[in-house]
Write a protein that holds these residues in place. Sequence first.
Motif, PDB file in Angstrom:
ATOM      1  N   ASN A 138       0.842  -1.205   0.000  1.00  0.00           N
ATOM      2  CA  ASN A 138       0.000   0.000   0.000  1.00  0.00           C
ATOM      3  C   ASN A 138       0.877   1.256   0.000  1.00  0.00           C
ATOM      4  OD1 ASN A 138      -3.074  -0.662   0.420  1.00  0.00           O
ATOM      5  ND2 ASN A 138      -1.964  -2.123   1.699  1.00  0.00           N
ATOM      6  N   ASP A 139       1.964   1.206  -0.755  1.00  0.00           N
ATOM      7  CA  ASP A 139       2.988   2.249  -0.718  1.00  0.00           C
ATOM      8  C   ASP A 139       2.585   3.482  -1.524  1.00  0.00           C
ATOM      9  OD1 ASP A 139       4.218   0.136   0.488  1.00  0.00           O
ATOM     10  OD2 ASP A 139       5.798  -0.105  -1.006  1.00  0.00           O
ATOM     11  N   VAL A 140       2.652   4.643  -0.881  1.00  0.00           N
ATOM     12  CA  VAL A 140       2.386   5.918  -1.539  1.00  0.00           C
ATOM     13  C   VAL A 140       3.436   6.923  -1.063  1.00  0.00           C
ATOM     14  CG1 VAL A 140       0.720   7.753  -2.000  1.00  0.00           C
ATOM     15  CG2 VAL A 140      -0.093   5.426  -1.531  1.00  0.00           C
ATOM     16  N   GLU A 141       4.125   7.567  -1.999  1.00  0.00           N
ATOM     17  CA  GLU A 141       5.115   8.593  -1.670  1.00  0.00           C
ATOM     18  C   GLU A 141       4.833   9.834  -2.501  1.00  0.00           C
ATOM     19  OE1 GLU A 141       9.313   6.881  -1.016  1.00  0.00           O
ATOM     20  OE2 GLU A 141       8.393   5.469  -2.435  1.00  0.00           O
ATOM     21  N   VAL A 142       4.967  11.013  -1.896  1.00  0.00           N
ATOM     22  CA  VAL A 142       4.707  12.282  -2.584  1.00  0.00           C
ATOM     23  C   VAL A 142       5.870  13.229  -2.338  1.00  0.00           C
ATOM     24  CG1 VAL A 142       2.964  14.035  -3.067  1.00  0.00           C
ATOM     25  CG2 VAL A 142       2.310  11.958  -1.813  1.00  0.00           C
ATOM     26  N   LEU A 143       6.314  13.911  -3.387  1.00  0.00           N
ATOM     27  CA  LEU A 143       7.352  14.921  -3.233  1.00  0.00           C
ATOM     28  C   LEU A 143       7.185  15.998  -4.287  1.00  0.00           C
ATOM     29  CD1 LEU A 143      10.698  13.596  -4.740  1.00  0.00           C
ATOM     30  CD2 LEU A 143       8.655  12.169  -4.647  1.00  0.00           C
ATOM     31  N   GLY A 144       7.617  17.208  -3.935  1.00  0.00           N
ATOM     32  CA  GLY A 144       7.545  18.310  -4.875  1.00  0.00           C
ATOM     33  C   GLY A 144       8.580  18.163  -5.972  1.00  0.00           C
ATOM     34  N   MET A 145       8.313  18.747  -7.118  1.00  0.00           N
ATOM     35  CA  MET A 145       9.227  18.630  -8.239  1.00  0.00           C
ATOM     36  C   MET A 145      10.558  19.314  -7.954  1.00  0.00           C
ATOM     37  SD  MET A 145       7.731  16.667 -10.312  1.00  0.00           S
ATOM     38  CE  MET A 145       8.919  16.797 -11.651  1.00  0.00           C
ATOM     39  N   ASP A 146      10.547  20.367  -7.131  1.00  0.00           N
ATOM     40  CA  ASP A 146      11.808  21.005  -6.776  1.00  0.00           C
ATOM     41  C   ASP A 146      12.669  20.074  -5.921  1.00  0.00           C
ATOM     42  OD1 ASP A 146       9.942  21.143  -4.734  1.00  0.00           O
ATOM     43  OD2 ASP A 146      10.494  23.163  -4.087  1.00  0.00           O
ATOM     44  N   THR A 147      12.023  19.298  -5.058  1.00  0.00           N
ATOM     45  CA  THR A 147      12.748  18.319  -4.247  1.00  0.00           C
ATOM     46  C   THR A 147      13.315  17.219  -5.133  1.00  0.00           C
ATOM     47  OG1 THR A 147      11.295  18.763  -2.375  1.00  0.00           O
ATOM     48  CG2 THR A 147      12.551  16.720  -2.300  1.00  0.00           C
ATOM     49  N   LEU A 148      12.523  16.762  -6.083  1.00  0.00           N
ATOM     50  CA  LEU A 148      13.002  15.740  -7.014  1.00  0.00           C
ATOM     51  C   LEU A 148      14.183  16.261  -7.831  1.00  0.00           C
ATOM     52  CD1 LEU A 148      12.672  12.938  -8.272  1.00  0.00           C
ATOM     53  CD2 LEU A 148      10.999  13.910  -9.845  1.00  0.00           C
ATOM     54  N   ALA A 149      14.131  17.527  -8.213  1.00  0.00           N
ATOM     55  CA  ALA A 149      15.227  18.114  -8.986  1.00  0.00           C
ATOM     56  C   ALA A 149      16.528  18.123  -8.185  1.00  0.00           C
ATOM     57  CB  ALA A 149      14.861  19.530  -9.416  1.00  0.00           C
ATOM     58  N   ILE A 150      16.429  18.373  -6.887  1.00  0.00           N
ATOM     59  CA  ILE A 150      17.619  18.344  -6.036  1.00  0.00           C
ATOM     60  C   ILE A 150      18.193  16.928  -5.983  1.00  0.00           C
ATOM     61  CG2 ILE A 150      18.449  18.601  -3.667  1.00  0.00           C
ATOM     62  CD1 ILE A 150      16.361  20.853  -3.337  1.00  0.00           C
TER      63      ILE A 150
END
Length: 269
Positions: A138-150
């Motif tokens: 039941n895995d769900v992860e959320v992150l902002g695109m700026d965080t992903l860019a880092i």
Amino acid sequence: MKLCVVIQARMGSTRLPGKVLLPLAGKPVLERMIERVRASNVLFELVVATTKDPDDDSIVTLCRKIDVRYYRGHATDLIERHQGAAALVEADALVKIPSDCPLIDPRVIDRVLGFWMKYEGYYDYVSNLHPPSYPDGNDVEVLGMDTLAIANAEATRLFEREHLTPYIWERPERFRIGNVMWERELNYSLRYRWTLDYREDYQFMSAVYEHLLQERGPLFSLDDILEHLQRYPDLAKINQRFAGVNWYRHHLQELHTIHHDETRQEPML
């Protein structure tokens, strides 16, 4: 805020090749999973992130058939692949859900995404698996695109790029990290295994679908599964020896925010 749910999928599984297209109650595993993800009440764009490998042409064929966007990227660099998928829809935030979770409860997706939106701008990363409490799958992860860019710019270790989010987990002093625990205040993350990696997992999922599809329809819930396993405890024994086995086990010396009691070693095959 525009959310993009990315389901990573490829045919090249080492333990169970082609697992995402195995038949599950009359439809491929991936289609069953997309069916459940789409049942979420949260508004988002959906993209399947697959690879440029010719073996994954069959995943693209399925996506076209069921009208789902897809992105083809690097086979092992999941940061690149997720970033490319989210860019297709100009997303503000990325939701990572792996393709081996065809029993995921749409209500769990709603709860994690609801938490993210309630505290919009406060967290850089939110999940329900760091630490885990829900039944595995039941895995769900959320992150902002700026965080992903880092993470894309700075993550260098292979497992960081292959698993997307460990670079963020390991830096709580730098990133604002939130976690959604199971509202029942239970921890079944090592007790039940509802994720697809081994033949026994497939046998278990097929049995669950065979019973609950007729009783509850295709969107049966986490509670429906638990109730069914109470009535038929032998079902859970099908893949019980793999309960708690996950990728963490290979990197316990490198990961400082994962504890030994959050994973188990793979049994002798």
